[in-house]
Design a protein around this motif. Structure first.
Motif, PDB file in Angstrom:
ATOM      1  N   PHE A  59       0.219 -33.228 -75.220  1.00  0.00           N
ATOM      2  CA  PHE A  59      -0.876 -33.960 -74.200  1.00  0.00           C
ATOM      3  C   PHE A  59      -2.106 -34.590 -74.676  1.00  0.00           C
ATOM      4  O   PHE A  59      -2.451 -35.561 -74.384  1.00  0.00           O
ATOM      5  CB  PHE A  59      -0.932 -33.327 -73.030  1.00  0.00           C
ATOM      6  N   TYR A  63      -1.202 -38.605 -74.697  1.00  0.00           N
ATOM      7  CA  TYR A  63      -1.559 -39.296 -73.399  1.00  0.00           C
ATOM      8  C   TYR A  63      -2.877 -39.873 -73.387  1.00  0.00           C
ATOM      9  O   TYR A  63      -3.838 -39.431 -74.100  1.00  0.00           O
ATOM     10  CB  TYR A  63      -1.462 -38.125 -72.674  1.00  0.00           C
ATOM     11  N   LEU A 238       6.027 -31.066 -70.061  1.00  0.00           N
ATOM     12  CA  LEU A 238       5.514 -32.418 -69.987  1.00  0.00           C
ATOM     13  C   LEU A 238       6.136 -32.876 -68.457  1.00  0.00           C
ATOM     14  O   LEU A 238       5.256 -33.600 -67.694  1.00  0.00           O
ATOM     15  CB  LEU A 238       5.641 -33.056 -71.021  1.00  0.00           C
ATOM     16  N   GLU A 242       3.537 -34.358 -65.627  1.00  0.00           N
ATOM     17  CA  GLU A 242       3.717 -35.459 -64.832  1.00  0.00           C
ATOM     18  C   GLU A 242       3.907 -35.752 -63.561  1.00  0.00           C
ATOM     19  O   GLU A 242       3.367 -36.434 -62.919  1.00  0.00           O
ATOM     20  CB  GLU A 242       4.664 -36.367 -65.975  1.00  0.00           C
ATOM     21  N   SER A 243       4.673 -34.681 -63.136  1.00  0.00           N
ATOM     22  CA  SER A 243       5.136 -34.734 -61.615  1.00  0.00           C
ATOM     23  C   SER A 243       3.615 -34.561 -60.976  1.00  0.00           C
ATOM     24  O   SER A 243       3.654 -35.325 -60.034  1.00  0.00           O
ATOM     25  CB  SER A 243       6.032 -33.532 -61.280  1.00  0.00           C
ATOM     26  N   ARG A 254       1.440 -42.929 -72.030  1.00  0.00           N
ATOM     27  CA  ARG A 254       1.826 -42.202 -73.151  1.00  0.00           C
ATOM     28  C   ARG A 254       2.288 -43.136 -74.027  1.00  0.00           C
ATOM     29  O   ARG A 254       2.556 -44.124 -73.785  1.00  0.00           O
ATOM     30  CB  ARG A 254       2.672 -41.010 -72.880  1.00  0.00           C
ATOM     31  N   TYR A 457       5.158 -43.491 -61.637  1.00  0.00           N
ATOM     32  CA  TYR A 457       5.464 -42.106 -61.203  1.00  0.00           C
ATOM     33  C   TYR A 457       6.671 -42.704 -59.800  1.00  0.00           C
ATOM     34  O   TYR A 457       6.306 -43.372 -59.068  1.00  0.00           O
ATOM     35  CB  TYR A 457       4.496 -41.487 -60.480  1.00  0.00           C
ATOM     36  N   SER A 479       2.556 -42.221 -62.023  1.00  0.00           N
ATOM     37  CA  SER A 479       3.214 -42.051 -63.119  1.00  0.00           C
ATOM     38  C   SER A 479       4.475 -41.054 -63.308  1.00  0.00           C
ATOM     39  O   SER A 479       4.407 -40.173 -62.743  1.00  0.00           O
ATOM     40  CB  SER A 479       2.216 -41.544 -64.006  1.00  0.00           C
ATOM     41  N   MET A 480       5.393 -41.294 -64.555  1.00  0.00           N
ATOM     42  CA  MET A 480       6.528 -40.241 -64.879  1.00  0.00           C
ATOM     43  C   MET A 480       7.523 -40.808 -66.170  1.00  0.00           C
ATOM     44  O   MET A 480       7.171 -41.833 -66.449  1.00  0.00           O
ATOM     45  CB  MET A 480       7.607 -40.280 -63.699  1.00  0.00           C
ATOM     46  N   PRO A 481       8.362 -40.095 -66.380  1.00  0.00           N
ATOM     47  CA  PRO A 481       9.263 -40.274 -67.488  1.00  0.00           C
ATOM     48  C   PRO A 481      10.039 -41.359 -67.562  1.00  0.00           C
ATOM     49  O   PRO A 481      10.490 -42.057 -66.473  1.00  0.00           O
ATOM     50  CB  PRO A 481      10.217 -38.805 -67.613  1.00  0.00           C
TER      51      PRO A 481
END
Length: 684
Positions: A59, A63, A238, A242-243, A254, A457, A479-481
């Motif tokens: 992180f 990030y 991670l 992020e959640s 990132r 996200y 934010s998110m994957p």
């Protein structure tokens, strides 16, 4: 108690009872930005949980925070991390209620307490690796309530009076977001409320998170399973981070794709370097071990030697032979056989020819050459190229400046790396070490810096935030994957061809409900989403009164009044409900939820649908497996004569029976779902 005893034996016998406590480091990302909250992120309070400290380290390295702030302690307990033990001086996470001042960890604990109390911190998140997989009820030795892996943990439902005190809502959403990206059904996350105070859990009462709550500061924990490899643990940590960032409105970027394969590359040492005391650079990719006659500062303890790197989990540790180990987390990269010397910082740079081109090179740096190097002589300083011997030179203090040295002239056994491509030239002022130039005859590494990208996200479909946003037509902007940033058109639909974000209850419309009662004598699980694989958020006893809000296939979306008058919503299998209390209390049959759908993809013709039929085991023991494969995890052992339902036959020739049954044992009532080889069963 045994683990604690062995930890002290380790400290005494191997480390000679030396006080090896190291101070932890705190980093503040985008500090002072008050447009969003400040999160404190901590890993590595237990030294044998690498998923936690690799996650915080990654992180820090990959990030960027662009709105709000994140304070990071990559590893809380570095001395235990380097020793690869839970706690070198006992479990540090059980020292927050009371601690003697002579405890080696006392000062560290006081510093952590002060940090948690900092008024700038709004909420904290703590990372751990736990054994097995936590489950609310016993499934087997690997999946049960005594395990800690793959769950998000809180001490209580809420922290009253705190701005971000709704702990349960944070972890319910976190679990939903993680489960949207799980790699295998076995990895499914659950909410684990320890009810620390109400249950008077003596161990949890001593822990960091409960201490934080006692300060009025919200705190929660994410656990990854020790059954998983390191990159997969980091992946789930991670996802959890992020959640929470997304829920808090903390925006971030990132520079990599969030998947285990990418993480594996990033946590390797291939592109890492260590800079020691500002005078030495070591590439960490393939270090030779041991490295002999390595200059280190005389009179300085290893824990006080300055070591800099893009990674924050590097350190130098003395072993029982008195040599120095270069550590990356718990991993020993090389053992340095020291040549103790005074260190001198009087020289900033040297002139040298690299492949016949003269360059000024900063002392302590690394250069790349194709064939040869040559140092320009410097008054009062001498150059010792390790691995090169000047012909006929018998001087005890050799000086190889002014000599053109080719790679072929260097002895491979003195290289710094196992490929014999990297060597060192040491610079001395008489017998005082003045620095090192690291020389690589390998190709310079390619630029490995991907651009940072803002990650938007989007809550998991049908999760509380997704439904709330749908009801209020609010689009989140955090934010998110990668999967989460798909457009609405590309988002998967559920089996009813409805958009996951379709509102179930329209805003400002009256709630239309029907009163029902729970039928099964063993009670029923309430789940976050209409699936037996989703998180269990509550369990209701027989006869419990619920309000049915909507039918979703074979599921009922229900609500139940909590003590404070707020509806708690979830999903129950519809055939577990009765419209009268009397018929619910008279229910005698065993009722179970529909067996779970496995997410592994199979050919369309691999499953032979059949109405449920009864069967029984015809061998002494039949293994029940998680998936239709002999290599799949065994989730139960069905004995001779065990009766069950067969729901379908799967596999290329339908050789596996998908089954379910109820088992009542000393541990209580268990629902068994899985697969048994068809030839082990007799139809009834």
């Amino acid at each position: 108690m045994i683990r604690l005893f062995l930890t002290f034996i380790f400290a005494f016998n191997i480390l000679h009872a030396e006080n090896l406590v190291r101070d932890f480091a705190l980093y503040k990302l985008n500090d002072g930005d008050k447009r969003a909250p400040t999160l404190l992120l901590m890993g590595g309070i237990h030294g044998d949980e690498p998923g936690a400290y690799y996650a915080t380290d990654l992180f820090m390295r990959h990030y960027k925070i662009t709105k709000g702030s994140v304070w990071v302690v990559p590893v809380v307990n570095p001395h235990s991390m380097f020793a690869n033990v839970r706690g070198l001086y006992g479990d540090m996470n059980r020292k927050f209620a009371a601690l003697a001042q002579n405890d080696p960890d006392y000062q560290s604990i006081q510093k952590i307490k002060k940090l948690l109390a900092n008024p700038q911190i709004d909420i904290s998140m703590h990372l751990h690796d736990g054994s097995g997989y936590w489950r609310p009820t016993y499934v087997n030795n690997l999946l049960n309530p005594l395990r800690w892996g793959n769950c998000s943990v809180i001490d209580q439902i809420e922290l009253k009076g705190a701005k971000y005190g709704n702990l349960e809502s944070f972890v319910i959403q976190m679990v939903a977001d993680i489960n949207e990206y799980i790699l295998h059904p076995l990895h499914r996350y659950f909410v684990h409320n320890t009810h620390t105070k109400s249950k008077n859990d003596t161990e949890q009462l001593k822990a960091l998170t409960f201490f934080s709550l006692s300060l009025g500061k919200p705190a929660l924990t994410n656990e990854a399973s020790k059954e998983l490899d390191i990159q997969t643990r980091v992946y789930y940590h991670l996802l959890a981070i992020e959640s929470l960032l997304g829920q808090l409105g903390i925006e971030f970027e990132r520079d990599f794709e969030l998947k285990p394969a990418s993480i594996k590359k990033l946590i390797s040492t291939a592109h890492l370097q260590a800079h020691i005391e500002g005078l030495i650079t070591l590439p960490l990719g393939s270090l030779r071990s041991p490295i002999t006659y390595f200059p280190l500062p005389q009179g300085v303890e290893p824990k006080h030697m300055k070591i800099q790197s893009s990674s924050h989990i590097l350190g130098l540790v003395k072993n029982k032979q008195g040599n120095i180990e270069l550590k990356y987390g718990s991993r020993t990269l090389s053992t340095l056989l020291p040549q103790w010397s005074a260190f001198d910082n009087s020289l900033n740079s040297v002139n040298m020819k690299i492949d016949d081109t003269m360059q000024a090179v900063r002392v302590g740096s690394m250069i790349y050459a194709k064939e040869s190097i040559e140092f320009e002589p410097i008054n009062e300083y001498r150059i010792n190229i390790i691995g090169y011997v000047k012909p006929n030179d018998t001087s005890p203090l050799p000086n190889e400046s002014g000599i053109k040295v080719y790679k072929k002239d260097l002895m491979a056994r003195y290289s710094l790396d196992t490929q014999a491509l990297i060597y060192r030239a040491e610079i001395y002022r008489k017998d005082v070490f003045s620095g090192m130039i690291t020389i690589s005859f390998d190709k310079p590494p390619l630029e490995n810096s991907a651009p940072y990208k803002l990650i938007a996200y989007k809550p998991a479909p049908n999760s509380p935030l997704a439904l709330a946003h749908a009801h209020t037509k609010i689009t989140p902007s955090v934010s998110m994957p990668p999967k989460a940033i798909a457009s609405k058109e590309s988002m998967p639909k559920n089996k009813h061809n409805e958009s996951p974000n379709k509102p179930i209850i329209k805003q400002n419309e009256p709630r239309k409900t029907l009163t029902h009662f729970v039928k099964p004598s063993v009670g029923v699980n309430v789940r976050l989403k209409p699936s037996t694989q989703d998180s269990i958020i509550a369990k209701l006893p027989q006869g419990a009164k619920v309000e049915v809000l909507e039918q979703v296939g074979k599921w009922s979306k229900i609500a139940k009044d909590s003590k404070n008058g707020i509806y708690q919503e979830g999903y129950i299998s519809s055939y577990m409900l009765s419209d009268t209390l009397q018929s619910a209390s008279q229910e005698n049959t065993k009722i179970i939820e529909s067996p779970p759908k496995h997410t592994s993809q199979k050919p369309q013709d691999s499953s032979i649908k059949t109405p449920p039929i009864n069967a029984q085991v015809k061998v002494n023991i039949a293994f029940v497996r998680l998936e239709p494969s002999l290599t799949a995890l065994i989730v139960a052992k069905a004995p001779l004569g065990r009766k069950m339902h067969i729901l379908s036959f799967e596999g290329q020739n339908g050789e596996w029976a998908k089954i379910h049954y109820i088992f009542e044992g000393k541990q209580g009532v268990r629902e068994i779902n899985g697969y048994i080889a068809k030839h082990l069963l007799n139809p009834l």
